[in-house]
Design an enzyme around this catalytic site. Structure first.
Site, PDB file in Angstrom:
ATOM      1  N   VAL A 112      38.599 -30.617  17.378  1.00  0.00           N
ATOM      2  CA  VAL A 112      38.226 -30.709  15.964  1.00  0.00           C
ATOM      3  C   VAL A 112      36.936 -31.519  15.814  1.00  0.00           C
ATOM      4  O   VAL A 112      36.060 -31.173  15.015  1.00  0.00           O
ATOM      5  CB  VAL A 112      39.358 -31.353  15.123  1.00  0.00           C
ATOM      6  CG1 VAL A 112      38.927 -31.520  13.668  1.00  0.00           C
ATOM      7  CG2 VAL A 112      40.629 -30.512  15.211  1.00  0.00           C
ATOM      8  N   CYS A 113      36.801 -32.565  16.600  1.00  0.00           N
ATOM      9  CA  CYS A 113      35.664 -33.500  16.473  1.00  0.00           C
ATOM     10  C   CYS A 113      34.294 -32.818  16.517  1.00  0.00           C
ATOM     11  O   CYS A 113      33.462 -33.089  15.648  1.00  0.00           O
ATOM     12  CB  CYS A 113      35.751 -34.595  17.531  1.00  0.00           C
ATOM     13  SG  CYS A 113      37.273 -35.567  17.427  1.00  0.00           S
ATOM     14  N   PRO A 114      34.029 -31.934  17.495  1.00  0.00           N
ATOM     15  CA  PRO A 114      32.679 -31.359  17.517  1.00  0.00           C
ATOM     16  C   PRO A 114      32.389 -30.462  16.313  1.00  0.00           C
ATOM     17  O   PRO A 114      31.229 -30.329  15.921  1.00  0.00           O
ATOM     18  CB  PRO A 114      32.630 -30.575  18.830  1.00  0.00           C
ATOM     19  CG  PRO A 114      34.043 -30.327  19.198  1.00  0.00           C
ATOM     20  CD  PRO A 114      34.817 -31.491  18.631  1.00  0.00           C
TER      21      PRO A 114
END
Length: 184
Positions: free
Chosen positions: A56-58
Site C-alpha cells: 500500500v505504501c508505494p
C-alpha cells in the site's frame, strides 16, 4: 499503554533526522531539521507510512509525488517519513520505479523518537501508522489524520484541507478551493 497522539493546536516536535533526497551516488542523504523548516516560513505536510518494500505504501508515496507541485504551489514543504533507515529508503527508491523520481525527502526515523513523540507507533510491530500532519508556518499542528496499517489515504483530501486551512476562514462541509467560505 495507549498512544497519546499529538493533535491539533500542539507544537510539532523538534527533530533532526537524515532524509533521502536523491538516488544519485554521493547525493542521497540530507540532514533535515524542524528548525530549518520553521525558518522557511512555509507550511509543512508530513505523511508517515509503516514500512518500506510493502504494497500500500508505494501507492501513497507515488500519489503524493504526483501532487508535489500542488503542495509547492501552496507554499507547503512535503515530507514523507517512516521508521525505516535512510539506507532502506535509498534502496527502495532505487528499486521501485514509482519512487525513483521523488520530489520530496524520505525522512528516516530509525530511533523512532519522532514517531513516539507524535504518538503514532503501532503497539505490536512499533512501526508508524499512516499518519498525516499539516503544520502551519509557526510550527503548530493544524490537522492530523491517522489510518490503520491496511488502508491508504486520499492525497486530494490532504490538499483540500490544506486549502481550507490556508483561507483562515470558515469552510463548510466538502468545501473546495474556489468555493465561497462562510461568514459568521
Amino acid at each position: 499503554m495507549k498512544n497519546v497522539i499529538l493533535s491539533v493546536g500542539s507544537e510539532f516536535p523538534e527533530f533532526k533526522k537524515t532524509a533521502v533526497v536523491s538516488i544519485e551516488k554521493g547525493k542521497e542523504f540530507y540532514e533535515l531539521s524542524s528548525e530549518e523548516l520553521k525558518n522557511s516560513g512555509k507550511w509543512m505536510v508530513m505523511f508517515w507510512w509503516p514500512k518500506d518494500f510493502t504494497f500500500v505504501c508505494p501507492t501513497e508515496i507515488a500519489e503524493f509525488n504526483k501532487h508535489a507541485q500542488d503542495f509547492a504551489d501552496r507554499d507547503a514543504v512535503l515530507i514523507g517519513a517512516s521508521t525505516d533507515s535512510e539506507f532502506v529508503h535509498a534502496a527502495w527508491r532505487r528499486d521501485h520505479e514509482d519512487l525513483r523520481g521523488l520530489q520530496f525527502p524520505m525522512l528516516a526515523d530509525t530511533s523512532k523518537s519522532l514517531a513516539t513523540e507524535l504518538g503514532i507507533l503501532e503497539a505490536n510491530e512499533k512501526v508508524a501508522y499512516r499518519a498525516t500532519y499539516i503544520v502551519d508556518p509557526q510550527g503548530i499542528v493544524r490537522w492530523v489524520s491517522l489510518y490503520d496499517l491496511s488502508v491508504g489515504r486520499s492525497v486530494k483530501e490532504v490538499l483540500r484541507v490544506l486549502d481550507a486551512l490556508q483561507t483562515d476562514e470558515l469552510c463548510p462541509c466538502n468545501w473546495t478551493k474556489g468555493e465561497a467560505t462562510l461568514t459568521a
